[in-house]
Design an enzyme around this catalytic site. Sequence first.
Site, PDB file in Angstrom:
ATOM      1  N   ASP A 166       0.857  -1.187   0.000  1.00 13.36           N
ATOM      2  CA  ASP A 166       0.000   0.000   0.000  1.00 13.36           C
ATOM      3  C   ASP A 166       0.893   1.236   0.000  1.00 13.36           C
ATOM      4  O   ASP A 166       1.846   1.313   0.783  1.00 13.36           O
ATOM      5  CB  ASP A 166      -0.889  -0.016   1.253  1.00 13.36           C
TER       6      ASP A 166
ATOM      7  N   ARG B  94      -0.602   4.448   0.016  1.00 12.79           N
ATOM      8  CA  ARG B  94      -1.436   5.613   0.338  1.00 12.79           C
ATOM      9  C   ARG B  94      -0.864   6.401   1.513  1.00 12.79           C
ATOM     10  O   ARG B  94      -1.064   7.607   1.589  1.00 12.79           O
ATOM     11  CB  ARG B  94      -2.860   5.158   0.657  1.00 12.79           C
TER      12      ARG B  94
END
Length: 452
Positions: free
Chosen positions: A363, A365
């Site tokens: 990930d 983000r």
Amino acid sequence: MSVDTVPTPSSASVPTASQPSPDAVPPEPAAPSPTLPGTPPPRSHIRLTSHAGGFGALPIQWGAATAAERGPVVGTTTKRAHRNVIGTHSGSYSVYRALAVAAGALSPHHKADLTNTSPTDAIGPYPQWSEPGRIVSLDPWGAVVADAFATELAAGYDIRPTIAITKAHVILPEVIEALQSGRLKADGKFLTAGGAAMVTKAAIEPVWYLPAVAQRFGCSETDLRRVLFEETGGMYPELVTRSDLEVFLPPIGGQTLYIFGNARDLANPEVELTARIHDECNGSDVFGSDICTCRPYLTHAIEECIQGAQRGGVGLIAYSRKEGRALGEVTKFLVYNARKRQVGGDTADQYFARTECVAGVQDMRFQELMPDVFHWLGIRKIHRLVSMSNMKFDAITGSGIEIGTRVNIPDELIPADARVEMDAKMAAGYFTPGAVPDAEELKKAKGRGLDQ
């Protein structure tokens, strides 16, 4: 040039319009006549902006209590000497602007006419705007530049808003279905009889204060600047040659806010706030792909926000452009193929592993910058957070915002093909009020094959 050897002038040493530096370049010549559509722009010498100097650049005092003290963010290309930031306005759309100029469809000297563009709702100022470290990835004054910097605009500075606030009706099939089934009731104030939710919405472009962004990510500003320069293929030399420029307008997507109810109530901890932070998923959000729960979770949150506003509270959807966990849609689709073609089929126990095999990371983000928008809105308490993400929960509470109840997605809204995602997330520690799948359960293939 090594970053460590770049001199770092103090803010006071930045030349201003009334106090040019000793090595100031001569004022730029008058702009040529606007280019006609379809005509390439005239060729001239290329002006490099990777060295200090210039005439009229205004200083930026990040975190100042007033707009006048803070100073405007000037990312213009129409008068290079006025620039006081790295990059240009419009985020990722700045590249499309360049294409329009190259094609002769847009004059490079065009300035925006801001007449009648002022916000429909007043946001702030709030104490968080000047609290050290609270807001580092957006310009809190970005919606009011036409008023806050009217003097500078009149003096010829090309200052552009980085935030716009307007009114809208949001019409979704799921909301209409909720209205028809009786889960929602029309009131004419927050929800019409036809199923349109009435909202205030704000578009926000990223504006990074590099020293504080580096601090958020636990690295030095020097390292952050160097990696940003190197990993974008040297797109912005000023990152490593202009340490006097501390503000960066990155070419990335921003975010959109949808506010249900009175925007001023967001800052009142006594008014119930229902909120969701949603990261972009074009396949599900727009086209209804059922391999994930993104759209069901988003529409469920919108329903919760409408109900919250009707109870006398306020609702907020913060939608961030971080497609495919900020890995991109190409990577996401490659991962879909890898998941469904692996031996044993698409199983929850390999859900995160397939992403990491393709992207090198699960990930990207990284929610460290996400709470900034809540501080811009003056929020100090979220009573109902519609999210199962611990990364988001930890980032929000870690920034000093209180969270009351966490609201998960109802089981009946989870598509069958998305059970792989949900089981994997729950097993990984994501919030759930129900049972957590064990190791044996995770090994059972639940996702469809590519030919189904």
